[in-house]
Scaffold this active site. Structure first.
Site, PDB file in Angstrom:
ATOM      1  N   SER A  11      49.611  10.626  12.248  1.00  0.00           N
ATOM      2  CA  SER A  11      49.651  11.463  11.046  1.00  0.00           C
ATOM      3  C   SER A  11      49.884  10.638   9.791  1.00  0.00           C
ATOM      4  CB  SER A  11      50.783  12.473  11.177  1.00  0.00           C
ATOM      5  OG  SER A  11      52.024  11.789  11.230  1.00  0.00           O
ATOM      6  N   ASP A  24      50.615   3.916  22.820  1.00  0.00           N
ATOM      7  CA  ASP A  24      49.887   3.030  21.909  1.00  0.00           C
ATOM      8  C   ASP A  24      50.877   1.994  21.430  1.00  0.00           C
ATOM      9  OD1 ASP A  24      51.263   4.939  19.848  1.00  0.00           O
ATOM     10  OD2 ASP A  24      50.527   3.242  18.686  1.00  0.00           O
ATOM     11  N   CYS A  61      43.867 -13.565  36.589  1.00  0.00           N
ATOM     12  CA  CYS A  61      43.210 -12.658  35.638  1.00  0.00           C
ATOM     13  C   CYS A  61      41.694 -12.868  35.655  1.00  0.00           C
ATOM     14  CB  CYS A  61      43.753 -12.886  34.229  1.00  0.00           C
ATOM     15  SG  CYS A  61      42.991 -11.845  32.968  1.00  0.00           S
ATOM     16  N   HIS A  85      42.077 -11.352  26.292  1.00  0.00           N
ATOM     17  CA  HIS A  85      42.961 -11.515  27.453  1.00  0.00           C
ATOM     18  C   HIS A  85      44.107 -10.497  27.440  1.00  0.00           C
ATOM     19  CE1 HIS A  85      45.557 -13.002  30.548  1.00  0.00           C
ATOM     20  NE2 HIS A  85      46.540 -12.929  29.657  1.00  0.00           N
TER      21      HIS A  85
HETATM   22 ZN   LIG Z   1      42.691 -13.224  31.143  1.00  0.00          ZN
END
Ligand SMILES: [Zn+2]
Length: 383
Positions: free
Chosen positions: A94, A266, A304, A335
């Protein structure tokens, strides 16, 4: 506008749930993490790159977009989705938090808030009705009511007055709603006072919003207080409406809050940290500028699968950071966001497969990993 929330699976040992939110711009699964697209962009990435790291919905900042380029301009150009070339769901805040954290010379009245732009010093007056209109013109899928954000710590009487004002503003926002509007979420305030939080939650639920946000946390209070706020408020919230913890947080905060029944998050942390060379990894945080990585050929995180980790070494990322190259924030953001999206996907799968407690243990047991503090306490608060 179409808006639906459906719970698909509940965890047996905590309040965690897997759900799905439907909007006119497609659906996304919860728990969900929405990267922050402050000025109509998640800094340094294209929408295609966001999709590639697994992002399903983003957050836009009403305060920033209202001041620049202006909601009227965005509206004339086809709305925010078209303007920024993002076809998936957008949640807008808002502007309350930014008015109280960025703007100068704030003056609050029953009617609304007058403030001075942090960009050019121009004077603005926003009311709950106006803030809803801005989000309507921007074309948001999920809108937030205007709330007053009060600093931590604040005296009880100040928080009480502020919480009441936010509730009156919420009522005015609802009265102003139109059929074609975005879904509208109420925001629970009340500082760190139990009775005010409870009153705020109960009153908002009676007004019947499409979802409920918990605001005024992650404002410098100790982590245990944030947990308390969730304990106080979530019991009053209806099962079948999404719950959104605004501005939170670290992966461990998110996991903890999911276990206390929160669906939406968030935070600027993954993107802001990326630009500062601070990377999230499965074995803890990594400051890429450190000398120890100067000739390190390994990827940031050997477990990852993101674009950055598949193609670049720690040594190269360190070099880019120290040389202040534009590619540095891009590769680091790819990343970090991938890490967050993968983490939240992992939570979802663990709930679906009934192994969320194991997931928590795994992610809180590593010496450099997520903080194990308060585990026993949490077992009592999740259930
Ligand atoms: Zn990564």
């Amino acid at each position: 506008m179409a808006f639906q929330f459906e719970i698909l699976k509940k965890d047996l040992f905590s309040k965690a749930r897997v759900g799905r939110i439907e909007t006119d711009h497609g659906s996304f699964s919860t728990p969900a993490f929405l990267p922050v697209g402050t000025q109509g962009t998640v800094k340094s990435l294209t929408p295609e790159e966001l999709v590639e790291v697994g992002v399903e919905a983003i957050l836009g900042n009403t305060y920033h977009l209202y001041l620049r380029p202006g909601h009227e301009t965005i509206g004339k150009l086809g709305g925010l989705h078209t303007f920024i070339h993002w076809e998936r769901p957008i949640l807008t805040d808002s502007g309350g938090y930014q008015i109280f954290s960025l703007a100068k010379l704030r003056k609050i009245s029953e009617d609304g808030v007058t403030f001075q732009s942090h960009i050019d010093g121009s004077l603005h007056f926003l009311t709950p009705e106006k803030v809803l209109e801005i989000q309507r013109i921007i074309g948001s899928d999920i809108a937030m009511v205007l709330d007053e954000c009060i600093p931590y710590p604040s005296p009880y009487d100040d928080v009480k007055a502020s919480t009441s004002l936010t509730l009156r503003w919420a009522k005015r926002s609802l009265e102003q709603r139109q059929e074609t509007d975005p879904a509208l979420f109420g925001i629970i305030q009340g500082g760190m006072y139990r009775d005010l939080r409870e009153e705020s939650a109960q009153t908002l639920v009676k007004m019947d919003f499409q979802g409920y946000a918990i605001g005024g946390v992650s404002v410098g209070e100790p982590k245990s207080l944030m947990r308390s706020v969730l304990e106080w408020t979530t019991p009053f919230l209806p099962e079948n409406a999404p719950r959104y913890l605004m501005g939170v947080g670290t992966p461990e905060d998110i996991l903890d809050a999911v276990m206390m029944g929160i669906d939406l998050f968030d935070c600027v942390l993954p993107t802001r940290n990326a630009r500062n060379g601070m990377l999230f990894t499965s074995i803890g945080k990594m400051s890429i500028k450190q000398a120890q990585y100067a000739e390190d050929e390994r990827p940031v995180d050997e477990s990852c699968a993101c674009y950055t980790c598949r193609h670049y070494s720690r040594a190269y990322l360190r070099h880019l950071y120290l040389a202040n190259e534009i590619l540095s924030p891009r590769l680091n953001t790819i990343h970090n966001l991938y890490y967050y999206m993968n983490f939240i996907k992992g939570i979802e799968e663990a709930i679906r497969e009934g192994r969320l407690l194991d997931f928590h243990k795994t992610h809180c047991s590593h010496p450099n990993g997520l903080e194990p503090e308060g585990f026993a306490h949490r077992l009592t608060t999740w259930g």
